[in-house]
Design a protein around this motif. Structure first.
Motif, PDB file in Angstrom:
ATOM      1  N   UNK A  60       0.832  -1.209   0.000  1.00 46.84           N
ATOM      2  CA  UNK A  60       0.000   0.000   0.000  1.00 46.84           C
ATOM      3  C   UNK A  60       0.859   1.247   0.000  1.00 46.84           C
ATOM      4  N   UNK A  61       1.947   1.225   0.751  1.00 48.04           N
ATOM      5  CA  UNK A  61       2.851   2.377   0.792  1.00 48.04           C
ATOM      6  C   UNK A  61       3.658   2.516  -0.500  1.00 48.04           C
ATOM      7  N   UNK A  62       3.885   1.412  -1.190  1.00 47.15           N
ATOM      8  CA  UNK A  62       4.719   1.412  -2.398  1.00 47.15           C
ATOM      9  C   UNK A  62       3.943   1.673  -3.678  1.00 47.15           C
ATOM     10  N   UNK A  63       2.625   1.641  -3.612  1.00 47.75           N
ATOM     11  CA  UNK A  63       1.852   1.745  -4.845  1.00 47.75           C
ATOM     12  C   UNK A  63       1.956   3.149  -5.443  1.00 47.75           C
ATOM     13  N   UNK A  64       2.240   3.177  -6.725  1.00 41.98           N
ATOM     14  CA  UNK A  64       2.337   4.416  -7.496  1.00 41.98           C
ATOM     15  C   UNK A  64       1.730   4.157  -8.876  1.00 41.98           C
ATOM     16  N   UNK A  65       1.426   5.201  -9.613  1.00 45.12           N
ATOM     17  CA  UNK A  65       0.881   4.998 -10.954  1.00 45.12           C
ATOM     18  C   UNK A  65       1.806   4.185 -11.864  1.00 45.12           C
ATOM     19  N   UNK A  66       3.111   4.239 -11.603  1.00 41.83           N
ATOM     20  CA  UNK A  66       4.079   3.526 -12.443  1.00 41.83           C
ATOM     21  C   UNK A  66       4.209   2.048 -12.082  1.00 41.83           C
ATOM     22  N   UNK A  67       3.758   1.676 -10.909  1.00 43.29           N
ATOM     23  CA  UNK A  67       3.942   0.305 -10.429  1.00 43.29           C
ATOM     24  C   UNK A  67       2.798  -0.587 -10.927  1.00 43.29           C
ATOM     25  N   UNK A  68       2.844  -0.882 -12.203  1.00 44.52           N
ATOM     26  CA  UNK A  68       1.778  -1.654 -12.846  1.00 44.52           C
ATOM     27  C   UNK A  68       1.661  -3.052 -12.246  1.00 44.52           C
ATOM     28  N   UNK A  69       2.784  -3.664 -11.917  1.00 43.72           N
ATOM     29  CA  UNK A  69       2.749  -5.017 -11.349  1.00 43.72           C
ATOM     30  C   UNK A  69       1.990  -5.028 -10.022  1.00 43.72           C
ATOM     31  N   UNK A  70       2.203  -4.026  -9.200  1.00 41.80           N
ATOM     32  CA  UNK A  70       1.509  -3.953  -7.916  1.00 41.80           C
ATOM     33  C   UNK A  70       0.029  -3.633  -8.103  1.00 41.80           C
ATOM     34  N   UNK A  71      -0.280  -2.755  -9.035  1.00 38.60           N
ATOM     35  CA  UNK A  71      -1.682  -2.464  -9.341  1.00 38.60           C
ATOM     36  C   UNK A  71      -2.369  -3.743  -9.802  1.00 38.60           C
ATOM     37  N   UNK A  72      -1.726  -4.477 -10.691  1.00 37.16           N
ATOM     38  CA  UNK A  72      -2.303  -5.729 -11.180  1.00 37.16           C
ATOM     39  C   UNK A  72      -2.469  -6.751 -10.061  1.00 37.16           C
ATOM     40  N   UNK A  73      -1.502  -6.812  -9.148  1.00 35.67           N
ATOM     41  CA  UNK A  73      -1.610  -7.745  -8.016  1.00 35.67           C
ATOM     42  C   UNK A  73      -2.839  -7.417  -7.170  1.00 35.67           C
ATOM     43  N   UNK A  74      -3.034  -6.129  -6.899  1.00 36.46           N
ATOM     44  CA  UNK A  74      -4.195  -5.717  -6.110  1.00 36.46           C
ATOM     45  C   UNK A  74      -5.495  -6.061  -6.833  1.00 36.46           C
ATOM     46  N   UNK A  75      -5.533  -5.817  -8.135  1.00 33.75           N
ATOM     47  CA  UNK A  75      -6.761  -6.027  -8.899  1.00 33.75           C
ATOM     48  C   UNK A  75      -7.045  -7.493  -9.204  1.00 33.75           C
ATOM     49  N   UNK A  76      -5.990  -8.275  -9.428  1.00 41.52           N
ATOM     50  CA  UNK A  76      -6.193  -9.647  -9.907  1.00 41.52           C
ATOM     51  C   UNK A  76      -5.904 -10.728  -8.868  1.00 41.52           C
ATOM     52  N   UNK A  77      -5.324 -10.350  -7.730  1.00 45.95           N
ATOM     53  CA  UNK A  77      -5.085 -11.327  -6.661  1.00 45.95           C
ATOM     54  C   UNK A  77      -5.944 -10.983  -5.440  1.00 45.95           C
ATOM     55  N   UNK A  78      -5.799  -9.755  -4.931  1.00 46.80           N
ATOM     56  CA  UNK A  78      -6.519  -9.394  -3.708  1.00 46.80           C
ATOM     57  C   UNK A  78      -8.000  -9.141  -3.940  1.00 46.80           C
ATOM     58  N   UNK A  79      -8.347  -8.459  -5.013  1.00 49.89           N
ATOM     59  CA  UNK A  79      -9.764  -8.146  -5.266  1.00 49.89           C
ATOM     60  C   UNK A  79     -10.631  -9.408  -5.363  1.00 49.89           C
ATOM     61  N   UNK A  80     -10.193 -10.450  -6.082  1.00 50.33           N
ATOM     62  CA  UNK A  80     -11.024 -11.672  -6.099  1.00 50.33           C
ATOM     63  C   UNK A  80     -11.183 -12.312  -4.718  1.00 50.33           C
ATOM     64  N   UNK A  81     -10.149 -12.224  -3.884  1.00 48.77           N
ATOM     65  CA  UNK A  81     -10.270 -12.754  -2.519  1.00 48.77           C
ATOM     66  C   UNK A  81     -11.356 -12.006  -1.763  1.00 48.77           C
ATOM     67  N   UNK A  82     -11.329 -10.675  -1.873  1.00 45.69           N
ATOM     68  CA  UNK A  82     -12.339  -9.868  -1.184  1.00 45.69           C
ATOM     69  C   UNK A  82     -13.726 -10.143  -1.735  1.00 45.69           C
ATOM     70  N   UNK A  83     -13.821 -10.318  -3.036  1.00 46.61           N
ATOM     71  CA  UNK A  83     -15.109 -10.605  -3.657  1.00 46.61           C
ATOM     72  C   UNK A  83     -15.684 -11.902  -3.114  1.00 46.61           C
ATOM     73  N   UNK A  84     -14.846 -12.926  -2.968  1.00 43.16           N
ATOM     74  CA  UNK A  84     -15.303 -14.193  -2.406  1.00 43.16           C
ATOM     75  C   UNK A  84     -15.790 -14.022  -0.970  1.00 43.16           C
ATOM     76  N   UNK A  85     -15.105 -13.180  -0.217  1.00 46.22           N
ATOM     77  CA  UNK A  85     -15.492 -12.957   1.179  1.00 46.22           C
ATOM     78  C   UNK A  85     -16.827 -12.257   1.284  1.00 46.22           C
ATOM     79  N   UNK A  86     -17.108 -11.384   0.320  1.00 46.48           N
ATOM     80  CA  UNK A  86     -18.384 -10.665   0.339  1.00 46.48           C
ATOM     81  C   UNK A  86     -19.509 -11.506  -0.229  1.00 46.48           C
ATOM     82  N   UNK A  87     -19.128 -12.592  -0.934  1.00 47.13           N
ATOM     83  CA  UNK A  87     -20.037 -13.583  -1.469  1.00 47.13           C
ATOM     84  C   UNK A  87     -21.282 -13.042  -2.025  1.00 47.13           C
TER      85      UNK A  87
END
Length: 87
Positions: A60-87
Motif C-alpha cells: 500500500x505504501x509502495x503503490x504508485x501509478x508507475x507500479x503496474x505489477x503492484x496495481x495488477x496484483x491488487x486487482x487480480x489477486x486481492x480483489x477476487x479474494x475480497x469478492x469471495x469474502x463478500x459472497x
C-alpha cells in the motif's frame, strides 16, 4: 498486445487498487482481532495474518501509478479474494 490506457483509466485502476489494498488490510486486521479475542487464540494463525498484513501494508505504501505489477496484483489477486469474502 496491450493497448495503452487513457489517463482517466489509469487513474481509476490506481484508485481501485489502492482501495482494494486498504480493504484487505482492514479484513486482515479484523481477523487478527477476532482471533486474539478467542478464549484460546491460535498464535500461528495470528502470526500468519500479521505477516500477510505487513506485506500488504508495505505494498500500500509502495503503490504508485508507475507500479503496474503492484496495481495488477491488487486487482487480480486481492480483489477476487475480497469478492469471495463478500459472497
Amino acid at each position: 498486445m496491450n493497448t495503452p490506457l487513457s489517463p482517466i483509466a489509469e487513474t481509476a485502476r490506481l484508485e481501485t487498487a489502492t482501495e482494494t489494498l486498504a480493504e484487505y488490510i482492514g479484513y486482515l486486521t479484523s481477523e487478527i482481532f477476532a482471533e486474539e479475542d478467542k478464549a484460546e487464540p491460535n498464535t500461528g494463525r495470528i502470526e500468519a495474518l500479521e505477516h500477510e498484513r505487513e506485506i500488504v501494508v508495505d505494498e500500500r505504501h509502495a503503490i504508485t501509478p508507475d507500479n503496474i505489477a503492484l496495481i495488477n496484483r491488487a486487482l487480480y489477486v486481492y480483489a477476487p479474494r475480497l469478492k469471495l469474502m463478500h459472497g
